[in-house]
Write a protein that holds these residues in place. Structure first.
Motif, PDB file in Angstrom:
ATOM      1  N   ARG A   1      54.245 -28.403   8.970  1.00 56.40           N
ATOM      2  CA  ARG A   1      53.849 -29.014   8.164  1.00 56.40           C
ATOM      3  C   ARG A   1      53.586 -28.473   6.743  1.00 56.40           C
ATOM      4  NH1 ARG A   1      49.371 -28.438  10.894  1.00 56.40           N
ATOM      5  NH2 ARG A   1      49.284 -30.297  12.010  1.00 56.40           N
ATOM      6  N   THR A   2      53.905 -29.366   5.832  1.00 55.84           N
ATOM      7  CA  THR A   2      53.538 -29.002   4.356  1.00 55.84           C
ATOM      8  C   THR A   2      53.086 -30.293   3.773  1.00 55.84           C
ATOM      9  OG1 THR A   2      55.700 -29.975   3.166  1.00 55.84           O
ATOM     10  CG2 THR A   2      56.181 -28.172   4.492  1.00 55.84           C
ATOM     11  N   ALA A   3      52.330 -29.947   2.507  1.00 52.38           N
ATOM     12  CA  ALA A   3      51.546 -31.202   1.873  1.00 52.38           C
ATOM     13  C   ALA A   3      52.702 -32.098   1.301  1.00 52.38           C
ATOM     14  CB  ALA A   3      51.116 -30.461   0.562  1.00 52.38           C
ATOM     15  N   ASN A   4      53.901 -31.798   1.400  1.00 52.00           N
ATOM     16  CA  ASN A   4      54.760 -33.043   0.964  1.00 52.00           C
ATOM     17  C   ASN A   4      55.717 -33.731   2.125  1.00 52.00           C
ATOM     18  OD1 ASN A   4      54.328 -32.358  -1.577  1.00 52.00           O
ATOM     19  ND2 ASN A   4      55.972 -30.858  -1.693  1.00 52.00           N
ATOM     20  N   GLY A   5      55.149 -33.358   3.594  1.00 52.08           N
ATOM     21  CA  GLY A   5      55.767 -33.874   4.596  1.00 52.08           C
ATOM     22  C   GLY A   5      56.137 -32.997   5.456  1.00 52.08           C
ATOM     23  N   PRO A   6      56.531 -33.143   6.516  1.00 53.48           N
ATOM     24  CA  PRO A   6      57.143 -31.949   7.592  1.00 53.48           C
ATOM     25  C   PRO A   6      58.524 -31.526   7.223  1.00 53.48           C
ATOM     26  CG  PRO A   6      57.194 -34.146   8.680  1.00 53.48           C
ATOM     27  CD  PRO A   6      56.548 -34.255   7.254  1.00 53.48           C
ATOM     28  N   ILE A   7      58.865 -30.061   7.306  1.00 51.83           N
ATOM     29  CA  ILE A   7      60.142 -29.765   7.402  1.00 51.83           C
ATOM     30  C   ILE A   7      60.570 -28.873   8.845  1.00 51.83           C
ATOM     31  CG2 ILE A   7      59.491 -27.728   6.237  1.00 51.83           C
ATOM     32  CD1 ILE A   7      61.984 -27.679   4.582  1.00 51.83           C
ATOM     33  N   LEU A   8      61.566 -29.070   9.012  1.00 46.75           N
ATOM     34  CA  LEU A   8      61.948 -28.375  10.418  1.00 46.75           C
ATOM     35  C   LEU A   8      62.409 -26.813  10.304  1.00 46.75           C
ATOM     36  CD1 LEU A   8      62.459 -29.563  13.289  1.00 46.75           C
ATOM     37  CD2 LEU A   8      65.171 -29.453  12.746  1.00 46.75           C
ATOM     38  N   ALA A   9      61.578 -26.158  11.210  1.00 50.63           N
ATOM     39  CA  ALA A   9      61.857 -24.664  11.306  1.00 50.63           C
ATOM     40  C   ALA A   9      62.998 -24.544  12.388  1.00 50.63           C
ATOM     41  CB  ALA A   9      60.600 -24.106  11.729  1.00 50.63           C
ATOM     42  N   VAL A  10      64.075 -24.148  12.156  1.00 47.74           N
ATOM     43  CA  VAL A  10      64.994 -23.630  13.172  1.00 47.74           C
ATOM     44  C   VAL A  10      64.749 -22.383  13.559  1.00 47.74           C
ATOM     45  CG1 VAL A  10      67.614 -23.764  13.501  1.00 47.74           C
ATOM     46  CG2 VAL A  10      66.460 -25.571  12.182  1.00 47.74           C
ATOM     47  N   PRO A  11      64.899 -21.990  14.801  1.00 45.83           N
ATOM     48  CA  PRO A  11      64.847 -20.477  15.349  1.00 45.83           C
ATOM     49  C   PRO A  11      65.968 -19.814  14.480  1.00 45.83           C
ATOM     50  CG  PRO A  11      64.661 -21.982  16.881  1.00 45.83           C
ATOM     51  CD  PRO A  11      65.043 -22.875  16.237  1.00 45.83           C
ATOM     52  N   TYR A  12      65.268 -18.361  14.082  1.00 46.36           N
ATOM     53  CA  TYR A  12      66.282 -17.569  13.643  1.00 46.36           C
ATOM     54  C   TYR A  12      65.791 -16.065  13.928  1.00 46.36           C
ATOM     55  CZ  TYR A  12      68.280 -14.653   9.941  1.00 46.36           C
ATOM     56  OH  TYR A  12      69.039 -13.677   9.202  1.00 46.36           O
ATOM     57  N   PRO A  13      66.536 -15.259  14.445  1.00 39.48           N
ATOM     58  CA  PRO A  13      66.095 -14.018  14.904  1.00 39.48           C
ATOM     59  C   PRO A  13      65.508 -12.845  14.015  1.00 39.48           C
ATOM     60  CG  PRO A  13      68.416 -14.151  15.170  1.00 39.48           C
ATOM     61  CD  PRO A  13      68.192 -15.312  14.687  1.00 39.48           C
ATOM     62  N   SER A  14      64.736 -13.163  13.148  1.00 43.72           N
ATOM     63  CA  SER A  14      64.161 -12.142  11.991  1.00 43.72           C
ATOM     64  C   SER A  14      63.978 -10.849  12.445  1.00 43.72           C
ATOM     65  CB  SER A  14      63.137 -13.046  11.137  1.00 43.72           C
ATOM     66  OG  SER A  14      62.167 -13.250  12.102  1.00 43.72           O
ATOM     67  N   MET A  15      63.535 -10.889  13.444  1.00 36.54           N
ATOM     68  CA  MET A  15      63.008  -9.466  14.035  1.00 36.54           C
ATOM     69  C   MET A  15      63.515  -8.809  15.058  1.00 36.54           C
ATOM     70  SD  MET A  15      60.390  -9.387  12.106  1.00 36.54           S
ATOM     71  CE  MET A  15      59.382 -10.342  11.182  1.00 36.54           C
ATOM     72  N   GLU A  16      64.547  -9.644  15.848  1.00 40.44           N
ATOM     73  CA  GLU A  16      64.963  -9.040  17.124  1.00 40.44           C
ATOM     74  C   GLU A  16      66.419  -9.102  17.187  1.00 40.44           C
ATOM     75  OE1 GLU A  16      63.783  -7.553  19.735  1.00 40.44           O
ATOM     76  OE2 GLU A  16      61.587  -8.026  19.038  1.00 40.44           O
ATOM     77  N   LEU A  17      67.199 -10.276  17.331  1.00 46.68           N
ATOM     78  CA  LEU A  17      68.874 -10.019  17.314  1.00 46.68           C
ATOM     79  C   LEU A  17      69.256 -10.173  15.746  1.00 46.68           C
ATOM     80  CD1 LEU A  17      69.474 -12.298  20.632  1.00 46.68           C
ATOM     81  CD2 LEU A  17      69.168  -9.873  20.435  1.00 46.68           C
ATOM     82  N   ASN A  18      69.011  -9.147  14.955  1.00 45.04           N
ATOM     83  CA  ASN A  18      69.228  -9.237  13.762  1.00 45.04           C
ATOM     84  C   ASN A  18      69.631  -7.860  13.428  1.00 45.04           C
ATOM     85  OD1 ASN A  18      69.161  -8.877  10.907  1.00 45.04           O
ATOM     86  ND2 ASN A  18      67.871 -10.502  10.657  1.00 45.04           N
ATOM     87  N   ASP A  19      70.936  -7.462  13.114  1.00 42.53           N
ATOM     88  CA  ASP A  19      71.446  -6.205  13.315  1.00 42.53           C
ATOM     89  C   ASP A  19      70.758  -5.226  12.178  1.00 42.53           C
ATOM     90  OD1 ASP A  19      72.665  -7.315  10.998  1.00 42.53           O
ATOM     91  OD2 ASP A  19      74.560  -7.105  11.275  1.00 42.53           O
ATOM     92  N   LEU A  20      70.304  -5.779  11.054  1.00 41.70           N
ATOM     93  CA  LEU A  20      69.903  -5.044   9.997  1.00 41.70           C
ATOM     94  C   LEU A  20      68.386  -4.437  10.662  1.00 41.70           C
ATOM     95  CD1 LEU A  20      69.675  -5.608   6.203  1.00 41.70           C
ATOM     96  CD2 LEU A  20      67.870  -4.571   7.257  1.00 41.70           C
ATOM     97  N   PRO A  21      67.436  -4.894  10.921  1.00 43.59           N
ATOM     98  CA  PRO A  21      66.275  -4.535  11.296  1.00 43.59           C
ATOM     99  C   PRO A  21      66.542  -3.625  12.651  1.00 43.59           C
ATOM    100  CG  PRO A  21      66.172  -6.643  11.729  1.00 43.59           C
ATOM    101  CD  PRO A  21      67.290  -6.374  11.020  1.00 43.59           C
ATOM    102  N   ALA A  22      67.362  -4.079  13.553  1.00 45.80           N
ATOM    103  CA  ALA A  22      67.880  -3.281  14.917  1.00 45.80           C
ATOM    104  C   ALA A  22      68.386  -1.884  14.462  1.00 45.80           C
ATOM    105  CB  ALA A  22      68.770  -4.041  15.612  1.00 45.80           C
ATOM    106  N   TYR A  23      69.138  -1.820  13.644  1.00 47.83           N
ATOM    107  CA  TYR A  23      69.800  -0.526  13.377  1.00 47.83           C
ATOM    108  C   TYR A  23      69.286   0.229  12.347  1.00 47.83           C
ATOM    109  CZ  TYR A  23      74.153  -2.298  15.213  1.00 47.83           C
ATOM    110  OH  TYR A  23      75.034  -3.030  16.309  1.00 47.83           O
ATOM    111  N   ILE A  24      68.406  -0.381  11.373  1.00 51.42           N
ATOM    112  CA  ILE A  24      67.792   0.487  10.286  1.00 51.42           C
ATOM    113  C   ILE A  24      66.438   0.817  10.593  1.00 51.42           C
ATOM    114  CG2 ILE A  24      67.098   0.459   7.965  1.00 51.42           C
ATOM    115  CD1 ILE A  24      69.571  -0.437   7.010  1.00 51.42           C
ATOM    116  N   ASN A  25      65.647  -0.273  11.174  1.00 50.51           N
ATOM    117  CA  ASN A  25      64.233  -0.083  11.281  1.00 50.51           C
ATOM    118  C   ASN A  25      63.987   0.381  12.825  1.00 50.51           C
ATOM    119  OD1 ASN A  25      64.380  -3.013   9.237  1.00 50.51           O
ATOM    120  ND2 ASN A  25      62.979  -1.450   8.678  1.00 50.51           N
ATOM    121  N   ARG A  26      64.639  -0.076  13.786  1.00 47.41           N
ATOM    122  CA  ARG A  26      64.459   0.281  15.137  1.00 47.41           C
ATOM    123  C   ARG A  26      65.109   1.451  15.443  1.00 47.41           C
ATOM    124  NH1 ARG A  26      64.241  -5.311  16.056  1.00 47.41           N
ATOM    125  NH2 ARG A  26      65.548  -5.096  17.855  1.00 47.41           N
ATOM    126  N   GLY A  27      66.185   1.668  14.975  1.00 49.81           N
ATOM    127  CA  GLY A  27      67.085   2.928  15.202  1.00 49.81           C
ATOM    128  C   GLY A  27      68.181   2.551  16.601  1.00 49.81           C
TER     129      GLY A  27
END
Length: 300
Positions: free
Chosen positions: A191-217
């Motif tokens: 939901r936005t004030a200008n009408g709906p926009i689609l949220a497509v899944p993206y692995p921001s926290m899990e299947l993402n190499d940068l946080p996996a290697y750097i933040n979680r070791g």
């Protein structure tokens, strides 16, 4: 009794097991896409941490580490995706067109989808006032139109950062979908004030190499196991309802020579199930959702 409110009015609760079931093209139930972050950084501005610590000014260590990805690492990654015959969603900073255009030239020849990913990865949208953010989004859109002949359909903010105004600005300026909000394994209307926009899944926290290697070791082998295990589980679950699997890669992380063998294992495993999945891009996922009968995907 007054109902509890968690303060989020962007989307409503919806249990994945209770929604309408639909298919992806050709009757497939698991959509698979790979996101490749191609980023540019400004020397002297903090590009983020590395394996050892948060670098200090002039941040040359972090800058050089990331610059390696565009000079060397990305070419290893593209070679493996060429061999596998897999498409990519290229999450590109606008500055890459000026700093290392050869990278985007190669992706364009492959027919990859170009996704807007900020002006540079040295700034965050959360720090911008509305007019600064609107100007930045407009500038990036114009750059993509100039080089690709069309505006980008999708957006991911640098550092997956949003201001309180980002969804409204994206909708106002013509973006079709965003990747910043990962709250589901299916695309969901936001939901936005200008009408709906689609949220497509993206692995921001899990299947993402940068946080996996750097933040979680995570080790190289652990990340590979995570990627394969998640794919296997979602492929099994997709017999019940449609799902999206995404693996997010960074040129300076997965593009290291010792990780290419790991990437090859992941691609080989997924390729062995090619006939059961829809190998695609987030833009194609968004287009498919938009084509479904009204109400198939809950509208806020």
């Amino acid at each position: 009794m007054k109902k509890f409110s968690h303060g989020n009015d962007r989307y409503d609760y919806s249990a994945i097991v209770s929604r309408p079931v639909y298919d992806w093209p050709e009757g497939k139930r698991l959509a698979v896409y790979f996101a490749l972050n191609v980023e540019g950084f400004e020397f002297g501005r903090n590009p983020g941490n590395d394996f050892t610590s948060m670098p200090s000014a002039p941040y040359h260590r972090g800058y050089a580490y990331r610059d390696y990805g565009n000079r060397v690492g990305v070419w290893r990654i593209l070679r493996e995706f060429d061999k596998a015959g897999f498409p990519l969603a290229v999450l590109a900073n606008g500055s890459v067109y000026d700093v290392c255009p050869e990278v985007l030239d190669a992706c364009r020849r492959r027919g990859d989808e170009m996704v807007g990913h900020g002006r540079t990865n040295s700034e965050r949208q959360a720090d911008m006032d509305p007019e600064t953010e609107r100007t930045m989004l407009s500038d990036v859109k114009a750059l993509f139109e100039q080089h690709e002949g069309k505006p980008p359909g999708g957006w991911l903010g640098p550092f997956i950062s949003q201001s309180a105004n980002t969804p409204e600005l994206l909708k106002e300026l013509g973006w079709k979908y965003m990747l910043d909000w990962w709250f589901d394994d299916q695309p969901m209307w936001f939901r936005t004030a200008n009408g709906p926009i689609l949220a497509v899944p993206y692995p921001s926290m899990e299947l993402n190499d940068l946080p996996a290697y750097i933040n979680r070791g995570a080790s190289d082998e652990e990340f590979t196991r995570m990627a394969i295990d998640a794919f296997d589980e979602q492929l099994q679950e997709s017999k019940e309802y449609p799902m999206v699997y995404c693996l997010s890669l960074h040129t300076f992380m997965t593009g290291q020579p010792h990780r290419i063998k790991q990437l090859r294992q992941i691609l080989d495993h997924i390729a062995a199930h090619r006939d059961q999945i829809w190998l695609t891009t987030p833009g194609a996922i968004a287009e498919h959702v938009e084509s479904l009968p009204p109400g198939t995907v809950p509208m806020p």
